[in-house]
Design a protein around this motif. Sequence first.
Motif, PDB file in Angstrom:
ATOM      1  N   ALA A  34      17.888   5.042  -0.510  1.00 56.21           N
ATOM      2  CA  ALA A  34      16.640   4.609   0.136  1.00 56.21           C
ATOM      3  C   ALA A  34      15.987   5.772   0.870  1.00 56.21           C
ATOM      4  N   ARG A  35      14.652   5.783   0.844  1.00 54.97           N
ATOM      5  CA  ARG A  35      13.899   6.807   1.607  1.00 54.97           C
ATOM      6  C   ARG A  35      12.732   6.139   2.307  1.00 54.97           C
ATOM      7  N   PRO A  36      12.406   6.638   3.527  1.00 55.51           N
ATOM      8  CA  PRO A  36      11.202   6.125   4.192  1.00 55.51           C
ATOM      9  C   PRO A  36       9.975   6.802   3.603  1.00 55.51           C
ATOM     10  N   PHE A  37       8.810   6.150   3.714  1.00 55.48           N
ATOM     11  CA  PHE A  37       7.574   6.846   3.339  1.00 55.48           C
ATOM     12  C   PHE A  37       6.421   6.389   4.207  1.00 55.48           C
ATOM     13  N   LEU A  38       5.394   7.266   4.277  1.00 52.97           N
ATOM     14  CA  LEU A  38       4.176   6.974   5.053  1.00 52.97           C
ATOM     15  C   LEU A  38       3.009   6.931   4.075  1.00 52.97           C
ATOM     16  N   GLY A  39       2.270   8.067   3.953  1.00 51.44           N
ATOM     17  CA  GLY A  39       1.129   8.080   3.025  1.00 51.44           C
ATOM     18  C   GLY A  39       1.544   8.124   1.564  1.00 51.44           C
ATOM     19  N   GLY A  40       2.749   8.600   1.304  1.00 50.31           N
ATOM     20  CA  GLY A  40       3.260   8.654  -0.075  1.00 50.31           C
ATOM     21  C   GLY A  40       2.731   9.828  -0.898  1.00 50.31           C
ATOM     22  N   THR A  41       1.952  10.726  -0.291  1.00 51.40           N
ATOM     23  CA  THR A  41       1.302  11.776  -1.101  1.00 51.40           C
ATOM     24  C   THR A  41       2.277  12.873  -1.527  1.00 51.40           C
ATOM     25  N   ASP A  42       3.409  12.968  -0.858  1.00 51.03           N
ATOM     26  CA  ASP A  42       4.454  13.883  -1.333  1.00 51.03           C
ATOM     27  C   ASP A  42       5.474  13.131  -2.170  1.00 51.03           C
ATOM     28  N   ILE A  43       5.929  12.013  -1.632  1.00 50.09           N
ATOM     29  CA  ILE A  43       7.098  11.381  -2.247  1.00 50.09           C
ATOM     30  C   ILE A  43       6.784  10.842  -3.647  1.00 50.09           C
ATOM     31  N   PHE A  44       5.580  10.259  -3.831  1.00 49.42           N
ATOM     32  CA  PHE A  44       5.284   9.698  -5.156  1.00 49.42           C
ATOM     33  C   PHE A  44       5.142  10.798  -6.208  1.00 49.42           C
ATOM     34  N   ALA A 117      -2.544  11.171   3.786  1.00 46.30           N
ATOM     35  CA  ALA A 117      -1.541  12.134   4.263  1.00 46.30           C
ATOM     36  C   ALA A 117      -1.408  12.103   5.782  1.00 46.30           C
ATOM     37  N   THR A 118      -0.177  12.210   6.256  1.00 43.82           N
ATOM     38  CA  THR A 118       0.085  12.211   7.697  1.00 43.82           C
ATOM     39  C   THR A 118       0.724  13.537   8.121  1.00 43.82           C
ATOM     40  N   ILE A 119       0.602  13.825   9.420  1.00 43.50           N
ATOM     41  CA  ILE A 119       1.267  15.030   9.944  1.00 43.50           C
ATOM     42  C   ILE A 119       2.784  14.818   9.922  1.00 43.50           C
ATOM     43  N   GLY A 121       4.523  13.086   7.850  1.00 46.39           N
ATOM     44  CA  GLY A 121       4.984  13.270   6.466  1.00 46.39           C
ATOM     45  C   GLY A 121       5.022  14.737   6.092  1.00 46.39           C
ATOM     46  N   ASN A 122       4.017  15.487   6.533  1.00 44.65           N
ATOM     47  CA  ASN A 122       3.962  16.930   6.274  1.00 44.65           C
ATOM     48  C   ASN A 122       5.193  17.623   6.889  1.00 44.65           C
ATOM     49  N   LEU A 123       5.567  17.200   8.105  1.00 40.89           N
ATOM     50  CA  LEU A 123       6.715  17.810   8.788  1.00 40.89           C
ATOM     51  C   LEU A 123       8.030  17.383   8.118  1.00 40.89           C
ATOM     52  N   GLY A 130       3.833  23.698   4.215  1.00 37.94           N
ATOM     53  CA  GLY A 130       3.128  22.604   4.906  1.00 37.94           C
ATOM     54  C   GLY A 130       2.074  23.148   5.868  1.00 37.94           C
ATOM     55  N   ASP A 131       0.822  22.735   5.683  1.00 34.65           N
ATOM     56  CA  ASP A 131      -0.276  23.374   6.424  1.00 34.65           C
ATOM     57  C   ASP A 131      -0.354  22.997   7.898  1.00 34.65           C
ATOM     58  N   THR A 132       0.184  21.849   8.292  1.00 31.24           N
ATOM     59  CA  THR A 132       0.058  21.473   9.708  1.00 31.24           C
ATOM     60  C   THR A 132       1.272  21.914  10.538  1.00 31.24           C
ATOM     61  N   ILE A 173      14.159   7.757  11.547  1.00 27.70           N
ATOM     62  CA  ILE A 173      12.734   7.607  11.210  1.00 27.70           C
ATOM     63  C   ILE A 173      11.930   8.335  12.275  1.00 27.70           C
ATOM     64  N   VAL A 174      11.096   9.269  11.853  1.00 24.74           N
ATOM     65  CA  VAL A 174      10.200   9.920  12.813  1.00 24.74           C
ATOM     66  C   VAL A 174       9.112   8.911  13.160  1.00 24.74           C
ATOM     67  N   THR A 175       8.935   8.660  14.469  1.00 23.45           N
ATOM     68  CA  THR A 175       7.953   7.655  14.878  1.00 23.45           C
ATOM     69  C   THR A 175       6.687   8.290  15.444  1.00 23.45           C
TER      70      THR A 175
HETATM   71  C1  FAD Z   1      -3.197  16.546  -4.612  1.00 20.76           C
HETATM   72  C2  FAD Z   1      -2.332  16.946  -3.439  1.00 20.76           C
HETATM   73  C3  FAD Z   1      -2.741  18.025  -2.677  1.00 20.76           C
HETATM   74  C4  FAD Z   1      -1.976  18.420  -1.564  1.00 20.76           C
HETATM   75  N1  FAD Z   1      -2.406  19.479  -0.815  1.00 20.76           N
HETATM   76  C5  FAD Z   1      -1.701  19.861   0.287  1.00 20.76           C
HETATM   77  C6  FAD Z   1      -2.169  20.936   1.102  1.00 20.76           C
HETATM   78  O1  FAD Z   1      -3.221  21.542   0.877  1.00 20.76           O
HETATM   79  N2  FAD Z   1      -1.392  21.264   2.182  1.00 20.76           N
HETATM   80  C7  FAD Z   1      -0.233  20.611   2.511  1.00 20.76           C
HETATM   81  O2  FAD Z   1       0.403  20.950   3.502  1.00 20.76           O
HETATM   82  N3  FAD Z   1       0.205  19.578   1.747  1.00 20.76           N
HETATM   83  C8  FAD Z   1      -0.493  19.186   0.655  1.00 20.76           C
HETATM   84  N4  FAD Z   1      -0.031  18.134  -0.128  1.00 20.76           N
HETATM   85  C9  FAD Z   1       1.247  17.485   0.242  1.00 20.76           C
HETATM   86  C10 FAD Z   1       1.105  16.201   1.113  1.00 20.76           C
HETATM   87  O3  FAD Z   1      -0.151  15.609   0.986  1.00 20.76           O
HETATM   88  C11 FAD Z   1       1.369  16.473   2.614  1.00 20.76           C
HETATM   89  O4  FAD Z   1       2.631  17.091   2.788  1.00 20.76           O
HETATM   90  C12 FAD Z   1       1.302  15.195   3.469  1.00 20.76           C
HETATM   91  O5  FAD Z   1       1.136  15.550   4.816  1.00 20.76           O
HETATM   92  C13 FAD Z   1       2.501  14.276   3.344  1.00 20.76           C
HETATM   93  O6  FAD Z   1       2.293  13.145   4.194  1.00 20.76           O
HETATM   94  P1  FAD Z   1       2.605  11.671   3.684  1.00 20.76           P
HETATM   95  O7  FAD Z   1       2.360  10.764   4.825  1.00 20.76           O
HETATM   96  O8  FAD Z   1       1.863  11.382   2.440  1.00 20.76           O
HETATM   97  O9  FAD Z   1       4.178  11.822   3.391  1.00 20.76           O
HETATM   98  P2  FAD Z   1       5.112  10.935   2.421  1.00 20.76           P
HETATM   99  O10 FAD Z   1       4.890  11.327   1.013  1.00 20.76           O
HETATM  100  O11 FAD Z   1       5.030   9.500   2.755  1.00 20.76           O
HETATM  101  O12 FAD Z   1       6.554  11.466   2.886  1.00 20.76           O
HETATM  102  C14 FAD Z   1       6.902  12.837   2.783  1.00 20.76           C
HETATM  103  C15 FAD Z   1       8.401  13.022   3.018  1.00 20.76           C
HETATM  104  O13 FAD Z   1       8.755  12.688   4.344  1.00 20.76           O
HETATM  105  C16 FAD Z   1       9.709  11.630   4.379  1.00 20.76           C
HETATM  106  N5  FAD Z   1       9.240  10.736   5.423  1.00 20.76           N
HETATM  107  C17 FAD Z   1       8.041  10.096   5.435  1.00 20.76           C
HETATM  108  N6  FAD Z   1       7.897   9.417   6.560  1.00 20.76           N
HETATM  109  C18 FAD Z   1       9.005   9.635   7.297  1.00 20.76           C
HETATM  110  C19 FAD Z   1       9.422   9.194   8.582  1.00 20.76           C
HETATM  111  N7  FAD Z   1       8.634   8.417   9.367  1.00 20.76           N
HETATM  112  N8  FAD Z   1      10.627   9.599   9.049  1.00 20.76           N
HETATM  113  C20 FAD Z   1      11.395  10.415   8.287  1.00 20.76           C
HETATM  114  N9  FAD Z   1      11.056  10.861   7.061  1.00 20.76           N
HETATM  115  C21 FAD Z   1       9.866  10.476   6.575  1.00 20.76           C
HETATM  116  C22 FAD Z   1       9.667  10.972   3.017  1.00 20.76           C
HETATM  117  O14 FAD Z   1      10.906  10.373   2.657  1.00 20.76           O
HETATM  118  C23 FAD Z   1       9.294  12.145   2.135  1.00 20.76           C
HETATM  119  O15 FAD Z   1      10.452  12.894   1.823  1.00 20.76           O
HETATM  120  C24 FAD Z   1      -0.775  17.722  -1.241  1.00 20.76           C
HETATM  121  C25 FAD Z   1      -0.378  16.619  -2.033  1.00 20.76           C
HETATM  122  C26 FAD Z   1      -1.151  16.239  -3.110  1.00 20.76           C
HETATM  123  C27 FAD Z   1      -0.705  15.054  -3.932  1.00 20.76           C
END
Ligand code: FAD
Length: 303
Positions: A34-44, A117-119, A121-123, A130-132, A173-175
């Motif tokens: 199992a994995r947590p997710f927020l915006g899903g832009t990385d994990i999917f 996308a969330t900060i 999730g980026n961390l 990761g840009d942020t 879970i990062v809150t």
């Molecule tokens: C087209 C495209 C362009 C992109 N361009 C950039 C860019 O320019 N710069 C950049 O930095 N990134 C970029 N990204 C990557 C991504 O969008 C970012 O890293 C984003 O901030 C991830 O946030 P999220 O909420 O979608 O994370 P998610 O995909 O939901 O999660 C990311 C990871 O964190 C874990 N996670 C999520 N939430 C939690 C939590 N609460 N506690 C613990 N673990 C958690 C997940 O299991 C997963 O491994 C891009 C992605 C895409 C698809």
Amino acid sequence: MKPQTHPTLPEFDYIKPESLAEASQFLALHPDEARPFLGGTDIFVRMRDGFLVPKFLVDVKHLDGTDAIRFDPLVGLTIGAAVNMNRVIASPEVQKYYPLLAEACRSVASYQLRTRATIAGNLCNASPAGDTIGACLVLDGKLQIHGTACPRLETLSEFFLGPGKTTLKPGDIVTAVSLPVPPGGSAGTYLKLGRNKLSDLSIVGVTVLGSPAPSLPSGFRFRIALSSVAPIPLIAAEAEAALAEQAITSGSIHAAACLASEASTPIDDVRGSARYRKQMVRNLTEMALNQVWQKLQRQDAGR
Ligand SMILES: Cc1cc2nc3c(=O)[nH]c(=O)nc-3n(C[C@H](O)[C@H](O)[C@H](O)COP(=O)(O)OP(=O)(O)OC[C@H]3O[C@@H](n4cnc5c(N)ncnc54)[C@H](O)[C@@H]3O)c2cc1C
């Protein structure tokens, strides 16, 4: 048969817990599945490309206030994990006290992507690109974490262990991301070198925050974070120390940029060679330090 241009997502079960406690328990009970997710832009994307095949995806958005952003002039900024980057950019307090963070968020992909996308999730994704991350590091960020034991606070500079690896344990879970109020009179910049202006990860990223610090020999404190040039986002500590010790001149700025370049340990990849990256760390750090130094001098002259 139609050729498949992209592989599809593998099957998974979507879990929507009612509380953080329930989510933590579920994640701890299924550490490898199992994995947590927020915006899903990385994990999917990673699932689609076959790098991750979790059986369960646990949706941790909307749980117990994680979608709120709050500012307290004494404590600083608390960004709930589920707050997307466009909301961070639009926050009046972020614009006023944390413009560097807004600038870093704006450098991420596109407006559309930033609505997901969330900060946090980026961390948690822990990509060295990761840009942020740089802004959160130089602003002395901390992570609020809900685990199966008591909630805890973790310093961001100790959070990253390697590409995609953090100190998080199963059930964690990062809150929220917490940032103290930046030092008065500070100024910053984020310079991102990418292959294009839109939607690309950085080849090199340099974040600089400067602030007056009368107790230091130079009278100023500079924080420097580097991305995409080491297995983890890097603080250029030697360069920071050099700028604290001697008067700020074009010579000391150049010397600090060389120290930042020496501290970087980049690799060759599709976006750039290690040699190119090292040179770009020097050039971008020098450019960023000069920009911030000019902003600090303008502020000083305006007083
Ligand atoms: C087209 C495209 C362009 C992109 N361009 C950039 C860019 O320019 N710069 C950049 O930095 N990134 C970029 N990204 C990557 C991504 O969008 C970012 O890293 C984003 O901030 C991830 O946030 P999220 O909420 O979608 O994370 P998610 O995909 O939901 O999660 C990311 C990871 O964190 C874990 N996670 C999520 N939430 C939690 C939590 N609460 N506690 C613990 N673990 C958690 C997940 O299991 C997963 O491994 C891009 C992605 C895409 C698809």
